[in-house]
Motif scaffolding. Structure first.
Motif, mmCIF file in Angstrom:
data_model
loop_
_atom_site.group_PDB
_atom_site.id
_atom_site.type_symbol
_atom_site.label_atom_id
_atom_site.label_comp_id
_atom_site.label_asym_id
_atom_site.label_seq_id
_atom_site.Cartn_x
_atom_site.Cartn_y
_atom_site.Cartn_z
ATOM 1 N N LEU A 173 0.834 -1.195 0.000
ATOM 2 C CA LEU A 173 0.000 0.000 0.000
ATOM 3 C C LEU A 173 0.875 1.253 0.000
ATOM 4 N N ARG A 174 1.871 1.299 0.860
ATOM 5 C CA ARG A 174 2.739 2.482 0.933
ATOM 6 C C ARG A 174 3.510 2.668 -0.368
ATOM 7 N N GLN A 175 3.974 1.574 -0.949
ATOM 8 C CA GLN A 175 4.720 1.659 -2.201
ATOM 9 C C GLN A 175 3.838 2.208 -3.309
ATOM 10 N N LEU A 176 2.601 1.749 -3.364
ATOM 11 C CA LEU A 176 1.680 2.221 -4.388
ATOM 12 C C LEU A 176 1.364 3.696 -4.191
ATOM 13 N N LEU A 177 1.180 4.104 -2.943
ATOM 14 C CA LEU A 177 0.850 5.504 -2.667
ATOM 15 C C LEU A 177 2.021 6.427 -2.979
ATOM 16 N N GLU A 178 3.257 5.944 -2.791
ATOM 17 C CA GLU A 178 4.425 6.759 -3.130
ATOM 18 C C GLU A 178 4.481 7.028 -4.625
ATOM 19 N N LYS A 179 4.104 6.013 -5.411
ATOM 20 C CA LYS A 179 4.146 6.172 -6.855
ATOM 21 C C LYS A 179 2.912 6.908 -7.383
ATOM 22 N N CYS A 180 1.838 6.883 -6.591
ATOM 23 C CA CYS A 180 0.577 7.502 -7.027
ATOM 24 C C CYS A 180 0.061 8.420 -5.925
ATOM 25 N N PRO A 181 0.718 9.542 -5.668
ATOM 26 C CA PRO A 181 0.318 10.402 -4.540
ATOM 27 C C PRO A 181 -1.096 10.931 -4.666
ATOM 28 N N ASN A 182 -1.608 11.021 -5.887
ATOM 29 C CA ASN A 182 -2.972 11.515 -6.054
ATOM 30 C C ASN A 182 -4.014 10.526 -5.549
#
Length: 364
Positions: A320-329
């Motif tokens: 989840l954190r990795q995905l959010l780092e790549k997709c901050p929006n």
């Protein structure tokens, strides 16, 4: 819901999902391959019969599905009947067998053959059907088979024999295997007996293989006592989902993804999750496939569901954190932290459950 209703419900769902897959999981992709698998099974059946089968024989297929084997036997017999617990399977069989008017298929209860009178058939056969039935249902069928067979009629059936293995009564697809003594006693109780026994050590080993798909041959040898009436009680776990069913849904989804039919794979995994909301494996596969196809908002929802249901699964938080780092929006208002791990979460999830394919996820 009792076992009759559950078998109908489960097999109708499978037939509506992809009938050929649930009938022949390795030979479902094309009609040609599916038909060839039916031809192979039919030839194995005919080779089991110790005398040349006559075209005038009346033949019954128990668990016929859409008529995979019936179609292959249509040129050998003048009158064939197939029965199945699933109305959806029977509906599809009408199309599959449209060119064979002497082949008839019917939906039945899945626990008896009450539609047919005594001594109706010279040959009854069943392939990869009895192994999925709860033992009491199989026992009931043996008595019914004795009733509908002509004197000295044949029963050819596939069943894993060698050691005892059972699954929960509510499991309508899990594989059950029987010991030699158990199956022999069941046959004899119902006026049937194996026609011949292994003549060589290699054949004995083959018969002892619980995964063997060979046909066994029995014959009606005499009368049985009065049939015991069975009332199928309400199930204790009416919504039980088989581990094997989950596994097969996963295989089908992987096959779809491998062939490029990603949306079908995603829909299959969503079906798997709807049937078994607690499945971690299904949600992991779904999240990986959504990420792989660039459907990141849906992937984010799935990953958040994973860590909500399985808060002790650390790989879910990392992903989840990795995905959010790549997709901050896509950043949610609140990210569940590892400290929210529930005391009810499985103790093994954080170390034994596989990661999301150990991928690095990109937004492209």
């Amino acid at each position: 819901m009792n076992i009759v209703e559950k078998m109908k419900h489960d097999w109708n769902e499978r037939a509506q999902h992809h009938a050929r897959f649930w009938i022949a999981t390795e030979d479902y992709r094309t009609e040609e391959k599916f038909a060839q698998s039916g031809n192979d099974t039919a030839q194995a059946l005919l080779a089991t019969i110790p005398v040349p089968p006559l075209p005038s024989w009346k033949v019954l297929d128990i668990g016929c599905g859409i008529g995979r084997v019936l179609k292959a036997l249509a040129s050998h017999f003048d009158y064939l009947v197939g029965v199945d617990v699933s109305s959806a399977m029977i509906a599809q069989s009408k199309q599959w067998l449209a060119d064979d008017p002497h082949v008839h298929t019917y939906e039945t209860s899945g626990v008896d053959l009450q539609e047919f009178p005594h001594s109706s058939f010279d040959l009854v056969y069943s392939y990869v059907t009895f192994q999925h039935m709860p033992r009491p249902v199989f026992e009931r069928y043996l008595g019914e088979i004795h009733r509908v067979l002509t004197l000295h009629g044949y029963l050819a059936f596939q069943l894993p024999i060698g050691h005892f293995h059972d699954v929960p009564f509510e499991d309508t697809i899990g594989i059950r295997s029987y010991s030699h003594q158990e199956i022999e006693e069941s046959l004899r109780r119902n006026g049937l007996d194996f026609l011949k026994y292994p003549s060589s050590s290699s054949e004995f080993l083959e018969m002892s293989d619980p995964h063997s798909h060979r046909f066994r041959l029995a014959q009606k040898i005499g009368p049985i006592g009065p049939t015991v009436s069975m009332d199928w009680d309400e199930l204790e776990q009416p919504h039980f989902v088989s581990e094997l069913e989950n596994h097969l849904y996963g295989i089908y989804a992987e096959n779809c993804a491998y062939s490029g039919d990603y949306q079908e794979g995603i829909q299959t995994l969503q079906t798997m999750i709807n049937k078994n909301p607690a499945t971690l494996e299904g949600r992991l596969r779904l999240a990986a496939l959504l990420i792989e196809t660039g459907q990141l908002p849906q992937a984010l929802v799935t990953i958040k569901e994973i860590i909500t249901i399985h808060p002790g699964y650390k790989e879910g938080h990392r992903t989840l954190r990795q995905l959010l780092e790549k997709c901050p929006n896509l950043h949610p208002s609140k990210i569940p932290s590892l400290s929210t791990a529930s005391k009810y979460s499985p103790a093994h999830t954080s170390r034994n459950t596989p990661a999301l394919a150990n991928r690095e996820y990109s937004t492209t």
